[in-house]
Design a protein around this motif. Structure first.
Motif, mmCIF file in Angstrom:
data_model
loop_
_atom_site.group_PDB
_atom_site.id
_atom_site.type_symbol
_atom_site.label_atom_id
_atom_site.label_comp_id
_atom_site.label_asym_id
_atom_site.label_seq_id
_atom_site.Cartn_x
_atom_site.Cartn_y
_atom_site.Cartn_z
ATOM 1 N N UNK A 131 46.400 46.861 51.737
ATOM 2 C CA UNK A 131 47.670 47.577 51.723
ATOM 3 C C UNK A 131 48.456 47.438 50.432
ATOM 4 N N UNK A 132 47.858 46.874 49.389
ATOM 5 C CA UNK A 132 48.557 46.685 48.109
ATOM 6 C C UNK A 132 47.946 47.570 47.039
ATOM 7 N N UNK A 133 48.720 47.752 45.971
ATOM 8 C CA UNK A 133 48.256 48.521 44.817
ATOM 9 C C UNK A 133 48.267 47.646 43.579
ATOM 10 N N UNK A 134 47.530 48.090 42.559
ATOM 11 C CA UNK A 134 47.530 47.409 41.278
ATOM 12 C C UNK A 134 48.760 47.860 40.491
ATOM 13 N N UNK A 135 49.896 47.309 40.833
ATOM 14 C CA UNK A 135 51.133 47.599 40.103
ATOM 15 C C UNK A 135 51.099 46.887 38.762
ATOM 16 N N UNK A 136 52.074 47.147 37.925
ATOM 17 C CA UNK A 136 52.140 46.465 36.637
ATOM 18 C C UNK A 136 52.280 44.954 36.832
ATOM 19 N N UNK A 137 53.079 44.547 37.803
ATOM 20 C CA UNK A 137 53.277 43.116 38.069
ATOM 21 C C UNK A 137 51.986 42.473 38.585
ATOM 22 N N UNK A 138 51.273 43.167 39.474
ATOM 23 C CA UNK A 138 50.009 42.639 39.993
ATOM 24 C C UNK A 138 48.982 42.510 38.878
ATOM 25 N N UNK A 139 48.868 43.520 38.024
ATOM 26 C CA UNK A 139 47.928 43.464 36.913
ATOM 27 C C UNK A 139 48.280 42.326 35.960
ATOM 28 N N UNK A 140 49.568 42.169 35.673
ATOM 29 C CA UNK A 140 50.013 41.106 34.777
ATOM 30 C C UNK A 140 49.661 39.732 35.343
ATOM 31 N N UNK A 141 49.967 39.499 36.595
ATOM 32 C CA UNK A 141 49.662 38.213 37.221
ATOM 33 C C UNK A 141 48.170 37.953 37.296
ATOM 34 N N UNK A 142 47.405 38.983 37.624
ATOM 35 C CA UNK A 142 45.950 38.830 37.746
ATOM 36 C C UNK A 142 45.314 38.558 36.391
ATOM 37 N N UNK A 143 45.747 39.274 35.362
ATOM 38 C CA UNK A 143 45.174 39.078 34.034
ATOM 39 C C UNK A 143 45.586 37.741 33.428
ATOM 40 N N UNK A 144 46.710 37.199 33.870
ATOM 41 C CA UNK A 144 47.155 35.899 33.355
ATOM 42 C C UNK A 144 46.165 34.810 33.761
ATOM 43 N N UNK A 145 45.802 34.778 35.027
ATOM 44 C CA UNK A 145 44.816 33.802 35.510
ATOM 45 C C UNK A 145 44.312 34.303 36.853
ATOM 46 N N UNK A 146 43.203 35.041 36.858
ATOM 47 C CA UNK A 146 42.714 35.672 38.084
ATOM 48 C C UNK A 146 42.539 34.718 39.267
ATOM 49 N N UNK A 147 41.956 33.537 39.024
ATOM 50 C CA UNK A 147 41.700 32.616 40.132
ATOM 51 C C UNK A 147 42.971 31.989 40.686
ATOM 52 N N UNK A 148 44.025 31.951 39.918
ATOM 53 C CA UNK A 148 45.299 31.437 40.432
ATOM 54 C C UNK A 148 46.049 32.543 41.178
ATOM 55 N N UNK A 149 45.911 33.787 40.731
ATOM 56 C CA UNK A 149 46.626 34.904 41.351
ATOM 57 C C UNK A 149 46.008 35.255 42.699
ATOM 58 N N UNK A 194 43.314 33.543 44.967
ATOM 59 C CA UNK A 194 42.456 32.373 45.192
ATOM 60 C C UNK A 194 41.123 32.822 45.794
ATOM 61 N N UNK A 195 40.027 32.421 45.153
ATOM 62 C CA UNK A 195 38.698 32.740 45.658
ATOM 63 C C UNK A 195 38.121 34.034 45.125
ATOM 64 N N UNK A 196 38.789 34.671 44.161
ATOM 65 C CA UNK A 196 38.251 35.902 43.604
ATOM 66 C C UNK A 196 36.934 35.616 42.884
ATOM 67 N N UNK A 197 36.076 36.603 42.840
ATOM 68 C CA UNK A 197 34.780 36.439 42.186
ATOM 69 C C UNK A 197 34.867 36.697 40.685
ATOM 70 N N UNK A 198 36.023 37.135 40.199
ATOM 71 C CA UNK A 198 36.151 37.432 38.769
ATOM 72 C C UNK A 198 36.108 36.129 37.985
#
Length: 180
Positions: free
Chosen positions: A125-143, A145-149
């Motif tokens: 139910x979420x989208x890749x907003x600018x804030x989500x992209x920023x947080x994910x690109x900062x540290x994917x595994x912290x944003x 938890x358990x991502x395969x990236x």
């Protein structure tokens, strides 16, 4: 074996045993070992983690950074990502999904790509907003938890803003920039 030699060897062995046991008894009288109430060591890390968080400078919101982002620098930085992602319209999935028109796209929306369970659960139910992209690109595994990236992330906020600004242009209808 002759008896006098056997007696000598047996006496030597018994004398050594007597000395060892005697030293053990004397050392227990001299030293009183006490068992701890709780076994193991207690490691306290909460103070250092919070102190580090307090010392870290507060970052500007992504909307402010995007206003002055350098799309050309983002295009150069994106070269780190091409081993795992494609960025062209209709591009094939690689190790990661294709990222054409990623801004404001539903998370986990590339139907031909097998996302990790962590991303599917987080992104429901979420989208890749600018804030989500920023947080994910900062540290994917912290944003997430358990991502395969397997990407370590980008520490510099300006680098993240430049990449996001470039990815915003990869669309037939680019998403509007967020309010500053």
């Amino acid at each position: 074996m002759d008896t006098p030699n056997f007696n000598t060897i047996a006496m030597g062995f018994l004398f050594t045993l007597f000395i060892v046991l005697g030293l053990n008894f004397v050392s227990e009288l001299a030293f009183h070992p006490e068992a701890p109430e709780v076994s193991g060591y207690q490691i306290e890390v909460a103070e250092t983690a919070s102190a580090a968080a307090e010392d870290a400078p507060e970052e500007e919101p992504i909307g402010v950074l995007l206003a002055s982002a350098d799309i050309g620098a983002g295009e150069k930085l994106i070269k780190r990502c091409v081993a795992c992602h494609s960025f062209e319209d209709g591009g094939a999935n690689k190790v990661g999904p294709q990222l054409w028109d990623i801004v404001n796209r539903d998370m986990g929306a590339v139907s031909s790509f097998g996302y990790s369970g962590a991303l599917e659960e987080y992104g429901a139910g979420k989208q890749w907003t600018y804030e989500e992209l920023d947080g994910f690109l900062k540290k994917p595994n912290a944003w997430i938890k358990g991502t395969a990236m397997g990407f370590a992330g980008l520490k510099k906020p300006d680098d993240r803003a430049n990449i996001i600004a470039y990815m915003r242009t990869l669309s037939a209808n680019p998403a509007p920039l967020p309010a500053q």
